[in-house]
Design an enzyme around this catalytic site. Sequence first.
Site, mmCIF file in Angstrom:
data_model
loop_
_atom_site.group_PDB
_atom_site.id
_atom_site.type_symbol
_atom_site.label_atom_id
_atom_site.label_comp_id
_atom_site.label_asym_id
_atom_site.label_seq_id
_atom_site.Cartn_x
_atom_site.Cartn_y
_atom_site.Cartn_z
ATOM 1 N N LYS A 1 12.264 -2.737 16.498
ATOM 2 C CA LYS A 1 11.426 -1.730 15.849
ATOM 3 C C LYS A 1 12.028 -1.291 14.524
ATOM 4 O O LYS A 1 11.308 -1.000 13.579
ATOM 5 C CB LYS A 1 11.241 -0.528 16.779
ATOM 6 C CG LYS A 1 10.199 -0.791 17.864
ATOM 7 C CD LYS A 1 9.846 0.478 18.615
ATOM 8 C CE LYS A 1 10.835 0.745 19.713
ATOM 9 N NZ LYS A 1 10.429 1.861 20.582
ATOM 10 N N GLU B 1 9.886 4.467 23.605
ATOM 11 C CA GLU B 1 10.271 5.561 22.725
ATOM 12 C C GLU B 1 9.266 5.577 21.577
ATOM 13 O O GLU B 1 9.033 4.541 20.936
ATOM 14 C CB GLU B 1 11.691 5.333 22.177
ATOM 15 C CG GLU B 1 12.092 6.487 21.282
ATOM 16 C CD GLU B 1 13.503 6.385 20.715
ATOM 17 O OE1 GLU B 1 14.224 5.429 21.019
ATOM 18 O OE2 GLU B 1 13.860 7.307 19.952
ATOM 19 N N ARG C 1 14.797 -9.972 28.079
ATOM 20 C CA ARG C 1 13.786 -9.561 27.103
ATOM 21 C C ARG C 1 13.144 -10.789 26.479
ATOM 22 O O ARG C 1 13.709 -11.875 26.482
ATOM 23 C CB ARG C 1 14.395 -8.654 26.050
ATOM 24 C CG ARG C 1 15.423 -9.325 25.170
ATOM 25 C CD ARG C 1 16.193 -8.327 24.307
ATOM 26 N NE ARG C 1 15.325 -7.619 23.381
ATOM 27 C CZ ARG C 1 15.147 -6.285 23.400
ATOM 28 N NH1 ARG C 1 15.762 -5.538 24.286
ATOM 29 N NH2 ARG C 1 14.376 -5.715 22.521
#
Length: 562
Positions: free
Chosen positions: A274, A38, A264
Amino acid sequence: MTIENNEKPAVSNFIRTIIDNDLASSKHTKVVTRFPPEPNGYLHIGHAKSICLNFGLARDYGGVCHLRFDDTNPIKEDVEYVDSILADVRWLGFDWQDKLFYASDYFDRLYDFAELLIMEGKAYVCDLSQEEIREHRGTLTVPGKDSPYRGRTPAENLDLFRRMREGEFEEGTRSLRARIDMASPNLNMRDPVIYRIKKAEHHRTGDKWLIYPMYDYTHCISDALEGITHSICTLEFEDHRPLYDWFLDQLPVPCHPQQIEFARLNLTYTVMSKRRLLELVQKGTVRGWDDPRMPTIAGMRRRGFSPEAIREFADRIGVAKANSIVDFELLQFCVREDLNRRANRVMAVLDPIKLTIEDYPEGKTELLEAENNPEDPAAGKRQIPFSSTLYIERDDFDENPPKGWFRLAPGAEVRLKHAYYVTCKEVKKDADGRVTELICTHDPASRGGWTADGRKIKGTLHWVSAEHSIPAELRLYDQLFTIADFNDMEEGKDFEDYLNPDSLSVKTGCRVEPSLAQASRGERFQFLRLGYFNVDDDSTPEHLVFNRIVTLKDSWARQQNK
Ligand code: ATP
Ligand code: MG
């Protein structure tokens, strides 16, 4: 730009096993993966893991990896982020060929599919607010309650949905929801929202849309439209998989990709969100997204980590099904190994103290030969100027040395790297008692750093010639945070409470050997005994600036050998 697969054979893992089986059974003949960021921030080392995985699989199986921007939330997204992501993926060494996509390119089709769901009674317009939807959803132990709008007819829903698109309703007053099962044990299946009203300008579609599709709806359809075979994502999407499959089962899409989850990457002393990284940038806690202390790809690039080292790191950590935390030292180990192979050795003095050789002719300059890289004979040799007045490291002298001290002390003899043996004869101090100069003699028979008599000199110091060396600023880094694992955060504390006040230390007044005047931006070196450094983006010929990439000390490897 593509990496030839000559690095080493890939280690198998559960994802490769799935792919091997799919190829063997002819379920697929070509592997198509994707990396779907994104554009709401810069990529970090966690994304690098995902990039290496997805592009690596495509490379190893002769397939292709798409780069797709998941740009469904115009409020937080920006072209600056799109551009940085393109640059970072390319810099890491991967090539999406002509497979660059944007979820926003599918907005028309996503909209048509939504109308189709409505007409088939599988989606409805709901007038509950976000808050009310949450209240109706129930919990893991309590089933959800149907929305009072769940029974609307397809015709009514279609009319309302079109009016949502036309901008007739305010944000938050209506949404389109999938009609699945409010009693499902999986909360994601309890009539999730698939479209929301957002009267926002999109960086690609401008003001065309006033409603935007949600991630869960967009993602699976985008995968299917692109013919993705294996849609690899992180573990937190495991519970979303039934929804991923549900949409694709309802809609006339060209194929049904398989979603596969992996753990992850978490790194010690590092935040990998982020949102938090953006906060550091916006508050000015760091100098920007590319601050060398940031775990962003841009930060690591500026810091001097190479793409090869990051890819090696990604290979070493592998992929697993269970979450864990990787030691930051492993990343530094990979960086160090890579630099050891290719960084030229040079000399720089961090905290200079003057050393005068009283029996060396004043004004004479001698060029001494130095090997550039003992690990790489092809790196050649260079000449370093030597004169009667030098700088050595203040730390390398001790007037009252402890036992076992091999460096300089009154009366002691040491080797100056590539140069001569010197013996300290006298110590000069200022009024405050601070040492200002060391007066030494040298042994002319030790030119090059050894003598025919074979006498043992244990201490070898780095140095620069005072007159020939150039001033430089050295920036030394430590971890940005003082906490290894953010799961251990104390209650009531915020991640910013764990910022390391000493994460950056700027050393001015350093001296570097003259060959570094020619160094280009980004070039990497080993400063003997000080660590690996690169030329920072701020560096100019008038003001040289170097970043310490890593120290020479390798505590990770030592721990492993214990
Ligand atoms: P957010 O969605 O909160 O903005 P994100 O880190 O999930 O943040 P995306 O841009 O959605 O950001 O991530 C793109 C891809 O990178 C996703 O497939 C995601 O699973 C993967 N990814 C993100 N963080 C990590 C991580 N720490 N380790 C491995 N893969 C990651
Ligand atoms: Mg995400």
